[in-house]
Scaffold this motif. Structure first.
Motif, mmCIF file in Angstrom:
data_model
loop_
_atom_site.group_PDB
_atom_site.id
_atom_site.type_symbol
_atom_site.label_atom_id
_atom_site.label_comp_id
_atom_site.label_asym_id
_atom_site.label_seq_id
_atom_site.Cartn_x
_atom_site.Cartn_y
_atom_site.Cartn_z
ATOM 1 N N THR A 91 0.846 -1.189 0.000
ATOM 2 C CA THR A 91 0.000 0.000 0.000
ATOM 3 C C THR A 91 0.879 1.236 0.000
ATOM 4 O O THR A 91 1.863 1.308 0.741
ATOM 5 N N GLN A 92 0.517 2.172 -0.865
ATOM 6 C CA GLN A 92 1.217 3.457 -0.892
ATOM 7 C C GLN A 92 0.178 4.532 -1.158
ATOM 8 O O GLN A 92 -0.449 4.554 -2.225
ATOM 9 N N ASP B 205 -3.141 6.143 -1.470
ATOM 10 C CA ASP B 205 -4.478 5.590 -1.664
ATOM 11 C C ASP B 205 -4.485 4.381 -2.599
ATOM 12 O O ASP B 205 -5.535 3.849 -2.943
ATOM 13 N N ALA B 206 -3.311 3.914 -3.006
ATOM 14 C CA ALA B 206 -3.207 2.768 -3.916
ATOM 15 C C ALA B 206 -2.765 1.515 -3.166
ATOM 16 O O ALA B 206 -1.972 1.586 -2.244
ATOM 17 N N GLU B 207 -3.309 0.383 -3.612
ATOM 18 C CA GLU B 207 -2.946 -0.900 -3.024
ATOM 19 C C GLU B 207 -2.753 -1.920 -4.137
ATOM 20 O O GLU B 207 -3.523 -1.960 -5.094
ATOM 21 N N ILE B 208 -1.713 -2.729 -4.003
ATOM 22 C CA ILE B 208 -1.458 -3.820 -4.934
ATOM 23 C C ILE B 208 -1.444 -5.104 -4.122
ATOM 24 O O ILE B 208 -0.697 -5.222 -3.154
ATOM 25 N N VAL C 65 -5.179 -4.391 -8.431
ATOM 26 C CA VAL C 65 -4.809 -3.017 -8.098
ATOM 27 C C VAL C 65 -6.068 -2.269 -7.667
ATOM 28 O O VAL C 65 -7.077 -2.284 -8.384
ATOM 29 N N SER C 66 -5.999 -1.631 -6.499
ATOM 30 C CA SER C 66 -7.136 -0.876 -5.971
ATOM 31 C C SER C 66 -6.716 0.542 -5.638
ATOM 32 O O SER C 66 -5.548 0.810 -5.354
ATOM 33 N N LYS C 67 -7.676 1.436 -5.686
ATOM 34 C CA LYS C 67 -7.454 2.830 -5.282
ATOM 35 C C LYS C 67 -8.585 3.209 -4.346
ATOM 36 O O LYS C 67 -9.761 3.029 -4.670
ATOM 37 N N ASN C 68 -8.220 3.702 -3.173
ATOM 38 C CA ASN C 68 -9.195 4.040 -2.136
ATOM 39 C C ASN C 68 -10.112 2.855 -1.832
ATOM 40 O O ASN C 68 -11.306 3.014 -1.627
ATOM 41 N N GLN D 261 -9.431 -1.492 -9.312
ATOM 42 C CA GLN D 261 -9.303 -0.768 -10.570
ATOM 43 C C GLN D 261 -8.816 -1.637 -11.723
ATOM 44 O O GLN D 261 -9.154 -1.391 -12.873
#
Length: 92
Positions: free
Chosen positions: A6-7, A9-12, A58-61, A65
């Motif tokens: 996580t960095q 608001d992004a998460e992998i 990959v996600s954002k908030n 996504q």
């Protein structure tokens, strides 16, 4: 889950087996696509020698996504055409 980063608001999130994938994976992938979990499970069951898989979500908030799929080949001598390698080395 194999990894999670996580960095801001992004998460992998990384997975190594289709059975680990969250249900949202199939919601991101269009109907009939080869990346649906049922289709990639078939590919895994074939158990190709020297091949492993990584699935990345990959996600954002917190909202997914993108879904990505990678095949990793453990390169061995049997995968290399010695004749082509020799030609390339001579060229360099």
């Amino acid at each position: 889950m194999a990894c999670k980063k996580t960095q801001g608001d992004a998460e992998i999130a990384c997975y190594t087996h289709s059975a680990e994938l969250p249900a949202v994976w199939d919601k991101l992938v269009p109907e009939g696509h080869f990346l649906k979990t049922d289709a990639i499970a078939v590919t895994e069951r074939i158990e190709l020698p020297d091949v492993s898989f990584v699935y990345v979500l990959v996600s954002k908030n917190g909202v997914p996504q993108a879904a990505s799929y990678f095949q990793l080949l453990k390169l061995k001598d049997k995968h290399v055409n010695d004749e082509k390698v020799s030609s390339a080395k001579a060229f360099l």
